[in-house]
Motif scaffolding. Structure first.
Motif, PDB file in Angstrom:
ATOM      1  N   GLY A  39       0.814  -1.218   0.000  1.00  0.00           N
ATOM      2  CA  GLY A  39       0.000   0.000   0.000  1.00  0.00           C
ATOM      3  C   GLY A  39       0.843   1.262   0.000  1.00  0.00           C
ATOM      4  N   PHE A  40       0.234   2.337   0.478  1.00  0.00           N
ATOM      5  CA  PHE A  40       0.873   3.645   0.409  1.00  0.00           C
ATOM      6  C   PHE A  40       0.740   4.371   1.731  1.00  0.00           C
ATOM      7  CE2 PHE A  40      -0.395   2.415  -3.820  1.00  0.00           C
ATOM      8  CZ  PHE A  40       0.679   2.802  -4.598  1.00  0.00           C
ATOM      9  N   ALA A  41       1.639   5.311   1.961  1.00  0.00           N
ATOM     10  CA  ALA A  41       1.526   6.182   3.125  1.00  0.00           C
ATOM     11  C   ALA A  41       1.487   7.618   2.627  1.00  0.00           C
ATOM     12  CB  ALA A  41       2.718   5.982   4.046  1.00  0.00           C
ATOM     13  N   GLU A  42       0.645   8.424   3.240  1.00  0.00           N
ATOM     14  CA  GLU A  42       0.570   9.830   2.839  1.00  0.00           C
ATOM     15  C   GLU A  42       1.700  10.626   3.473  1.00  0.00           C
ATOM     16  OE1 GLU A  42      -3.252  11.386   3.879  1.00  0.00           O
ATOM     17  OE2 GLU A  42      -4.198  10.501   2.105  1.00  0.00           O
ATOM     18  N   ALA A  43       2.233  11.555   2.730  1.00  0.00           N
ATOM     19  CA  ALA A  43       3.249  12.441   3.288  1.00  0.00           C
ATOM     20  C   ALA A  43       3.073  13.819   2.679  1.00  0.00           C
ATOM     21  CB  ALA A  43       4.643  11.912   2.982  1.00  0.00           C
ATOM     22  N   ILE A  44       3.294  14.829   3.492  1.00  0.00           N
ATOM     23  CA  ILE A  44       3.091  16.207   3.052  1.00  0.00           C
ATOM     24  C   ILE A  44       4.419  16.818   2.625  1.00  0.00           C
ATOM     25  CG2 ILE A  44       2.385  18.502   3.857  1.00  0.00           C
ATOM     26  CD1 ILE A  44       0.431  17.020   5.720  1.00  0.00           C
ATOM     27  N   PHE A  45       4.397  17.474   1.480  1.00  0.00           N
ATOM     28  CA  PHE A  45       5.586  18.176   1.005  1.00  0.00           C
ATOM     29  C   PHE A  45       5.209  19.602   0.653  1.00  0.00           C
ATOM     30  CE2 PHE A  45       6.472  13.721   0.184  1.00  0.00           C
ATOM     31  CZ  PHE A  45       7.768  13.604   0.676  1.00  0.00           C
ATOM     32  N   ASP A  46       6.131  20.516   0.898  1.00  0.00           N
ATOM     33  CA  ASP A  46       5.884  21.912   0.552  1.00  0.00           C
ATOM     34  C   ASP A  46       5.607  22.040  -0.936  1.00  0.00           C
ATOM     35  OD1 ASP A  46       6.182  22.826   3.060  1.00  0.00           O
ATOM     36  OD2 ASP A  46       8.211  23.591   2.806  1.00  0.00           O
ATOM     37  N   GLY A  47       4.670  22.905  -1.281  1.00  0.00           N
ATOM     38  CA  GLY A  47       4.398  23.178  -2.678  1.00  0.00           C
ATOM     39  C   GLY A  47       3.285  22.314  -3.252  1.00  0.00           C
ATOM     40  N   TYR A  48       2.773  21.370  -2.466  1.00  0.00           N
ATOM     41  CA  TYR A  48       1.674  20.512  -2.940  1.00  0.00           C
ATOM     42  C   TYR A  48       0.512  20.631  -1.975  1.00  0.00           C
ATOM     43  CZ  TYR A  48       5.306  18.892  -5.969  1.00  0.00           C
ATOM     44  OH  TYR A  48       6.303  18.874  -6.891  1.00  0.00           O
TER      45      TYR A  48
END
Ligand SMILES: [Zn+2]
Length: 148
Positions: A39-48
């Motif tokens: 599966g996948f894990a969510e991650a936050i990045f600047d600019g998105y």
């Protein structure tokens, strides 16, 4: 277990689950060559404006979960290493913060770096904070991590 790969963030943002992630050859824990998608894990990045999905693999032999992360970003930080380094350079040379990123975040990076330099490189470090950042990075540390 985190493994760093070169990732095109813009493409990842567009393609989400269809992004062509590479598959590590071996489990980083036990070196088994059997890795299953997990599966996948969510991650936050600047600019998105929404979280990006980072691919997970699981090793059926030892149970280790391997999380792929983009090169150029520290674990648990949304700004790129380059951006963080620019912020620290600007603050230490001109006493200003980068525009476009909250001051409090940049302040946290700067203070954490100073603390870390003091703790790891001691008071005898006279090369300045930017050189300290590079030196800690070269040691494989996250220079702005607050856990020492
Ligand atoms: Zn394994």
């Amino acid at each position: 277990m985190v493994v760093f790969f070169s990732v095109k963030l813009k493409e990842l943002f567009k393609k989400e689950r269809d992004y062509p992630w590479p598959k590590p050859e071996n489990c980083s824990c036990c070196l088994s060559s059997r890795l299953w998608g997990h599966g996948f894990a969510e991650a936050i990045f600047d600019g998105y404006n929404r979280p990006l999905l980072l691919k997970l693999y699981r090793c059926p032999d030892c149970g280790c979960v391997i999380r792929l992360r983009p090169i150029g970003y520290f674990k648990r930080f949304q700004a790129s290493i380059e951006t963080i380094r620019s912020s620290i350079t600007l603050k230490s040379t001109r006493n200003r913060w980068l525009s476009g990123i909250g001051r409090s975040r940049q302040g946290h990076w700067f203070l954490a770096l100073k603390k870390r330099i003091k703790a790891c490189l001691t008071d005898t470090w006279v090369e300045g904070v930017v050189a300290g950042f590079d030196y800690l990075l070269q040691l494989g540390q996250i220079p702005i991590s607050r856990s020492i």
